[in-house]
Design an enzyme around this catalytic site. Structure first.
Site, short mmCIF file in Angstrom:
data_model
loop_
_atom_site.label_atom_id
_atom_site.label_comp_id
_atom_site.label_asym_id
_atom_site.label_seq_id
_atom_site.Cartn_x
_atom_site.Cartn_y
_atom_site.Cartn_z
N THR A 176 0.79 -1.16 0.02
CA THR A 176 -0.04 -0.04 -0.06
C THR A 176 1.00 1.35 -0.03
O THR A 176 1.96 1.29 0.58
CB THR A 176 -1.02 -0.04 1.20
OG1 THR A 176 -1.70 -1.11 1.08
CG2 THR A 176 -1.48 1.37 1.78
N THR A 227 -0.38 2.21 6.95
CA THR A 227 -0.31 0.87 6.14
C THR A 227 -0.38 0.01 6.99
O THR A 227 0.19 -0.29 8.17
CB THR A 227 1.01 0.78 5.17
OG1 THR A 227 0.91 -0.58 4.64
CG2 THR A 227 2.15 1.20 5.92
N1 ASP Z 1 -4.18 -1.22 5.11
C1 ASP Z 1 -4.36 -1.92 3.58
C2 ASP Z 1 -5.59 -2.65 3.54
O1 ASP Z 1 -6.09 -3.42 4.72
C3 ASP Z 1 -3.22 -2.88 3.30
C4 ASP Z 1 -1.73 -2.42 3.46
O2 ASP Z 1 -1.63 -1.48 3.88
O3 ASP Z 1 -1.08 -3.02 2.86
O4 ASP Z 1 -6.14 -2.69 2.67
#
Ligand code: ASP
Length: 309
Positions: A176, A227
């Site tokens: 992300t 993230t």
């Molecule tokens: N926070 C993001 C989600 O849950 C994923 C990530 O940060 O990689 O969609």
């Protein structure tokens, strides 16, 4: 003139030194540097924090290395469903989209929701209709195809498991993306963009497009992009929690973001990290995982590009 600064991330997770080849590590560092400098240049030219975070996130979305835009992970039905958000700390205006597909730069659509609609959050078919009315060009599936991401999906398709892009598997890719910035006028902004989780279904949406959870900006306190394990970041209302600790407990940006990432979110089982900036240009980038792709640059001449702890 205010100190101006920018920080970006490309996801947090099981990033241990020696896990990837040095060639791949250089590729990640180069991609981070490109995005960082693109955003920094906007600030240097005297433009807004909103424009800077949009610019930096677009560069990250255009890279196949990160789980956003071009590199978005596969859903259970072998498609891509992307989420993005942006917030302006000066006006508290915000725009977000979720469950969109075919859009090269989801963050640009989120910004259009903020600036060209009366709304904050558009999802799925409706968001796509909005994009169509603004004459967005749709990319075909081939644009978003990435062999490694496809292999990640092949391993768990037809099962009930879904996988955070930054979780356990040694060969998994992370990603992300997000950016926070403070401009010459002391205005701050945040943007976040993601493909979510590999093999996700049922219209699953994580924290990234949610105001206050994965993304938040308020000149009074801070701009944040998160993230990590979205379900926990939503329940912890992570981005807003950092702002609240600054506003109501008088904590510095460093103290507040550490408290949330290394204590509060851990207590409820969440892993990940965030990047944060305040209206004086101070930056914090805590994470409770092994690593987080991150970079920052300030007008005081500090520059940092890091992956590991
Ligand atoms: N926070 C993001 C989600 O849950 C994923 C990530 O940060 O990689 O969609």
């Amino acid at each position: 003139m205010n100190t101006f600064s920018i920080a970006i991330h490309g996801g947090a997770g099981t990033l241990v030194k020696g896990m990837m080849t040095s060639a791949l590590e250089s590729e990640y560092r180069a991609a981070l540097k490109l995005a960082l400098n693109a955003g920094y240049k906007v600030l240097e030219d005297g433009e807004s924090a909103v424009k800077a975070v949009e610019t930096a996130v677009k560069v990250l979305e255009d890279s196949h290395l990160f789980n956003a835009g071009k590199g978005a992970v596969f859903t259970a039905t072998e498609t891509h469903e992307m989420d993005a958000s942006i917030m302006d700390g000066k006006t508290l205006n915000a725009g977000a989209v979720s469950l969109i597909s075919g859009i090269k730069n989801p963050v640009a659509l989120a910004k259009d929701v903020m600036e060209k609609s009366e709304h904050v959050f558009l999802a799925g078919d409706g968001a796509m209709q909005f994009a169509k009315e603004l004459n967005y060009k749709l990319e075909d599936d081939a644009y978003f195809y990435d062999e490694l991401r496809h292999n990640q999906w092949l391993e768990i398709k037809d099962t009930d498991s879904f996988q955070l892009d930054h979780s356990t598997k040694k060969d998994s890719k992370f990603g992300t993306v997000g950016a926070v910035a403070c401009d010459k006028d002391g205005n701050i902004a945040a943007a976040t963009s993601t493909g979510g989780m590999t093999n996700k279904k049922w219209g699953r949406v994580g924290d990234s497009p949610m105001v206050g959870a994965g993304n938040y900006a308020n000149n009074k306190t801070c701009a944040i992009s998160c993230t990590g394990s979205g379900e926990f970041f939503i329940r912890g209302v992570v981005a807003y929690d950092v702002a609240c600790l600054m506003e109501h407990k008088n904590m510095s940006i460093e103290e507040a973001s550490n408290e949330v990432i290394n204590k509060r979110i851990l207590e409820i089982g969440g892993d990940g990290g965030l990047i944060a900036v305040d209206a004086k240009g101070n930056i914090a980038m805590p994470f409770n995982t092994e690593g987080m792709y991150r970079a920052s640059k300030t007008s005081n001449g500090k520059e940092d590009i890091s992956i590991y702890k």
